[in-house]
Motif scaffolding. Structure first.
Motif, PDB file in Angstrom:
ATOM      1  N   GLY A 163      50.892  38.790   9.181  1.00  0.00           N
ATOM      2  CA  GLY A 163      50.416  39.999   8.500  1.00  0.00           C
ATOM      3  C   GLY A 163      50.827  41.267   9.229  1.00  0.00           C
ATOM      4  N   LEU A 164      50.679  42.412   8.510  1.00  0.00           N
ATOM      5  CA  LEU A 164      51.023  43.708   9.091  1.00  0.00           C
ATOM      6  C   LEU A 164      50.168  43.990  10.307  1.00  0.00           C
ATOM      7  CD1 LEU A 164      51.208  45.814   5.824  1.00  0.00           C
ATOM      8  CD2 LEU A 164      53.117  45.376   7.364  1.00  0.00           C
ATOM      9  N   GLY A 165      50.737  44.736  11.278  1.00  0.00           N
ATOM     10  CA  GLY A 165      49.899  45.162  12.406  1.00  0.00           C
ATOM     11  C   GLY A 165      50.496  44.814  13.750  1.00  0.00           C
ATOM     12  N   PRO A 166      49.797  45.278  14.795  1.00  0.00           N
ATOM     13  CA  PRO A 166      50.309  45.148  16.155  1.00  0.00           C
ATOM     14  C   PRO A 166      50.602  43.710  16.583  1.00  0.00           C
ATOM     15  CG  PRO A 166      48.427  46.615  16.102  1.00  0.00           C
ATOM     16  CD  PRO A 166      48.531  46.013  14.747  1.00  0.00           C
ATOM     17  N   PHE A 167      49.796  42.724  16.128  1.00  0.00           N
ATOM     18  CA  PHE A 167      49.991  41.365  16.622  1.00  0.00           C
ATOM     19  C   PHE A 167      51.399  40.863  16.293  1.00  0.00           C
ATOM     20  CE2 PHE A 167      49.488  36.676  16.395  1.00  0.00           C
ATOM     21  CZ  PHE A 167      49.253  36.477  17.741  1.00  0.00           C
ATOM     22  N   ALA A 168      51.899  41.237  15.079  1.00  0.00           N
ATOM     23  CA  ALA A 168      53.270  40.852  14.723  1.00  0.00           C
ATOM     24  C   ALA A 168      54.253  41.452  15.729  1.00  0.00           C
ATOM     25  CB  ALA A 168      53.600  41.324  13.320  1.00  0.00           C
ATOM     26  N   GLY A 169      53.996  42.688  16.178  1.00  0.00           N
ATOM     27  CA  GLY A 169      54.857  43.328  17.168  1.00  0.00           C
ATOM     28  C   GLY A 169      54.811  42.606  18.499  1.00  0.00           C
ATOM     29  N   VAL A 170      53.596  42.217  18.933  1.00  0.00           N
ATOM     30  CA  VAL A 170      53.469  41.487  20.194  1.00  0.00           C
ATOM     31  C   VAL A 170      54.290  40.211  20.139  1.00  0.00           C
ATOM     32  CG1 VAL A 170      51.851  40.191  21.644  1.00  0.00           C
ATOM     33  CG2 VAL A 170      51.205  42.434  20.771  1.00  0.00           C
ATOM     34  N   MET A 171      54.161  39.474  19.039  1.00  0.00           N
ATOM     35  CA  MET A 171      54.874  38.202  18.930  1.00  0.00           C
ATOM     36  C   MET A 171      56.387  38.418  18.944  1.00  0.00           C
ATOM     37  SD  MET A 171      52.546  36.089  19.134  1.00  0.00           S
ATOM     38  CE  MET A 171      53.483  34.575  18.892  1.00  0.00           C
ATOM     39  N   ALA A 172      56.841  39.478  18.257  1.00  0.00           N
ATOM     40  CA  ALA A 172      58.275  39.755  18.196  1.00  0.00           C
ATOM     41  C   ALA A 172      58.824  40.031  19.592  1.00  0.00           C
ATOM     42  CB  ALA A 172      58.544  40.932  17.279  1.00  0.00           C
ATOM     43  N   LEU A 173      58.138  40.913  20.341  1.00  0.00           N
ATOM     44  CA  LEU A 173      58.579  41.220  21.712  1.00  0.00           C
ATOM     45  C   LEU A 173      58.523  39.977  22.585  1.00  0.00           C
ATOM     46  CD1 LEU A 173      56.885  44.663  22.435  1.00  0.00           C
ATOM     47  CD2 LEU A 173      59.264  44.209  21.858  1.00  0.00           C
ATOM     48  N   PHE A 174      57.445  39.208  22.421  1.00  0.00           N
ATOM     49  CA  PHE A 174      57.216  38.008  23.217  1.00  0.00           C
ATOM     50  C   PHE A 174      58.401  37.043  23.089  1.00  0.00           C
ATOM     51  CE2 PHE A 174      54.824  33.763  22.635  1.00  0.00           C
ATOM     52  CZ  PHE A 174      55.184  33.316  23.898  1.00  0.00           C
ATOM     53  N   VAL A 175      58.792  36.735  21.857  1.00  0.00           N
ATOM     54  CA  VAL A 175      59.838  35.731  21.661  1.00  0.00           C
ATOM     55  C   VAL A 175      61.181  36.249  22.189  1.00  0.00           C
ATOM     56  CG1 VAL A 175      61.118  34.366  19.978  1.00  0.00           C
ATOM     57  CG2 VAL A 175      58.666  34.730  19.686  1.00  0.00           C
ATOM     58  N   HIS A 176      61.545  37.463  21.799  1.00  0.00           N
ATOM     59  CA  HIS A 176      62.838  37.989  22.239  1.00  0.00           C
ATOM     60  C   HIS A 176      62.894  38.123  23.759  1.00  0.00           C
ATOM     61  CE1 HIS A 176      66.594  40.232  21.898  1.00  0.00           C
ATOM     62  NE2 HIS A 176      66.114  41.038  22.812  1.00  0.00           N
ATOM     63  N   THR A 177      61.823  38.657  24.361  1.00  0.00           N
ATOM     64  CA  THR A 177      61.811  38.870  25.814  1.00  0.00           C
ATOM     65  C   THR A 177      61.856  37.546  26.571  1.00  0.00           C
ATOM     66  OG1 THR A 177      60.519  40.853  25.412  1.00  0.00           O
ATOM     67  CG2 THR A 177      60.605  40.080  27.665  1.00  0.00           C
TER      68      THR A 177
END
Lengths: 270, 282
Positions: free
Chosen positions: A142-156
């Motif tokens: 869903g929309l929101g910060p958690f999606a951003g955390v996961m995106a950074l997490f996987v790429h990083t």
């Protein structure tokens, strides 16, 4: 080199050898020119004139910078803090996971049939941009910060695991052997022999990725993954030049502060 | 029961035959020197006995206290348990330089305490006192909380011996422990090795570059040349003349021209060995 060829005392031998060199140079530079011409129209480079004919729009932005609107400043600052918080969690999770993945993708720590698959998985994590992961996670959580955390997490994780494993492959193997000789387990060899050797580098890499992640997190909002990017996107779309200018100023100052602090910390650990 | 027995051990590194069917047996409590020029196979042999290197397939076995650590080119399944009995000391000290000395010594306990406790670094007060006592015994107790990298070579080497003591090793393998040390530090390290052999009954095998130290500290010497045992007997039999016979030109490498230790009169009495060397009869 070029200076030498023009030297008066040159022998014909030097001139001859330079011919093959210049042939190579012509090939390289010619190849680059062909590449640039080939990409000209697909990249719509012919629109460069608009930089001048439509410069009025740019000027409006620029004038917005001269009169930024600070009426919503505390809202922007809250969003900026949220952006940093997204970067904090994305980086922290990635660091934790990069330790095992980094060790498992080191040739001196694991057999090739583990190293190769783990490395390919990390390649995939790294090859896909944070924004793409953000779009995928917006769909998933869903929309929101958690999606951003996961995106950074996987790429990083993909990036840090590679950097971590390079540090592990460069260690001095002798202390590890000294620990093995006491009858320690493989894990204990890593805890006492490997980690102390790579820890300063690992910390430095992690801090550097945190800096990058703060920068990346400022655009995650463009796809609805939280943070200041969302506000920025809305104000650009709405032609609110003064607000856009304020947002950009907030981002620049924050990123600079984070970079300065992290640089200072990195200098301390190395 | 021999502390170490090596039976037909062979090793190739690429095309080079580093160990050629080596046989030897060393009794419990002995202090044995392993001498030979560089490349003669001393380190290779020690690394095989410690189970850090595997011999060629089809070659014999290395046994520690009658249990094979490797056989037929394969490590024993209980190699880890066996390594607990063996302390290894290396030329380059092999301490973890960023960790405090005492943690380097506590590492010696890893094979004996529960794995989870060792992995998390949860050592008891008694264990820390044990490590501290071992450091004091080898003369570096006051350096316990310094980073290993801040110690001198000789101090690091003695800390490595403390690690073996904490490990309660029954066999100490020292691979060129004094090769990178100055003479004074070298003597202190050799003294420490001799003390633990005498007082704790630990079997010591020490590879050495210089035969003087072997003659002074070890009753028995095993000499290697090109991966073969060429001499195994009392160190006193290793006169410089005999060394020249064994090694020819290469024997110069084994004899310190400024021999600080034993019987200077005898060294001077054999000018053949010292031909071309810096020291002339006084």
């Amino acid at each position: 080199m070029t200076e030498l060829t023009h030297h008066e005392g040159d022998t014909p031998f030097v001139a001859k050898r330079d011919w093959t060199r210049s042939a190579f140079n012509i090939l390289v530079w010619g190849g680059l020119a062909v590449l640039l011409v080939w990409s000209w129209y697909p990249a719509e480079m012919d629109r460069w004139t608009y930089l001048f004919t439509d410069a009025g729009n740019m000027a409006e932005y620029a004038s917005g910078f001269l009169s930024p609107s600070f009426s919503d400043l505390d809202y922007y600052l809250r969003e900026m803090v949220l952006t940093v918080q997204i970067a904090v969690w994305g980086t922290a999770l990635a660091v934790v996971l990069s330790v095992p993945f980094g060790i498992l993708s080191s040739n001196n720590m694991a057999p090739w049939w583990i190293v190769q698959p783990v490395r390919r998985l990390m390649d995939a994590f790294r090859a896909i941009n944070e924004i793409v992961f953000a779009v995928l996670f917006v769909v998933a959580v869903g929309l929101g910060p958690f999606a951003g955390v996961m995106a950074l997490f996987v790429h990083t994780t993909g990036v840090l695991a590679k950097l971590f494993s390079e540090a592990v492959e460069a260690i001095d193997p002798r202390p590890v052997e000294g620990i093995r000789a006491t009858g320690a387990t493989k894990i204990q060899e890593i805890v006492y022999g490997v980690i102390p050797q790579v820890l300063p580098l690992w910390m430095s890499f992690s801090l550097y990725r945190f800096e990058s992640n703060v920068r990346s997190a400022t655009v995650l909002g463009l796809v609805g993954a939280g943070g200041i990017g969302q506000v920025l996107f809305e104000s650009i779309r709405g032609f609110y030049y003064a607000e856009t200018a304020t947002l950009l100023i907030v981002i620049v100052i924050t990123v600079t502060i984070v970079d300065l602090i992290s640089q200072q910390l990195r200098r301390m650990v190395i | 029961m021999p502390a170490v027995s090596v039976d037909r051990l062979s090793k190739h590194f690429g095309g080079r035959h580093a160990l050629k069917s080596v046989n030897l047996s060393i009794g419990e409590g002995e202090m044995v020197a392993l001498i030979g020029a560089s490349g003669s196979g001393k380190s290779t042999l020690i690394r095989h006995i410690a189970g850090l290197e595997r011999a060629d397939a089809g070659s014999g076995a290395a046994r520690i206290f009658d249990r094979a650590i490797q056989e037929n080119g394969r490590l024993a399944t209980d190699a880890r348990a066996l390594r607990r009995e063996v302390g290894v000391i290396f030329q380059q000290f092999n301490l973890v330089s960023r960790l405090p000395v005492i943690v380097n010594v506590l590492v010696g306990l890893l094979g004996r305490i529960p794995v989870w406790r060792g992995t998390l670094g949860l050592f008891t007060r008694e264990e820390k006192q044990l490590a501290r006592a071992a450091l004091t015994r080898v003369g570096v107790g006051e350096l316990a909380w310094q980073r290993a990298s801040t110690l001198s070579g000789g101090q690091q080497q003695r800390a490595a011996i403390a690690r073996a003591l904490v490990q309660r090793a029954r066999l100490l393998l020292a691979d060129e422990p004094i090769a990178s040390l100055d003479p004074a530090s070298a003597r202190r390290v050799m003294d420490t090795l001799a003390t633990v052999c005498r007082e704790d009954g630990i079997t010591v095998i020490v590879s050495l570059h210089q035969v003087e130290y072997a003659r002074l500290y070890c009753p028995r010497t095993i000499a290697l040349r090109d991966g073969t045992v060429v001499f195994d007997g009392p160190s006193s039999a290793l006169t410089n003349a005999f060394l020249t016979e064994l090694y020819g030109e290469a024997s110069e490498e084994l004899i310190l021209p400024d021999a600080p230790l034993t019987e200077p009169a005898r060294v001077r009495a054999e000018p053949v060995i010292l031909a071309g060397a810096a020291v002339a009869p006084a």
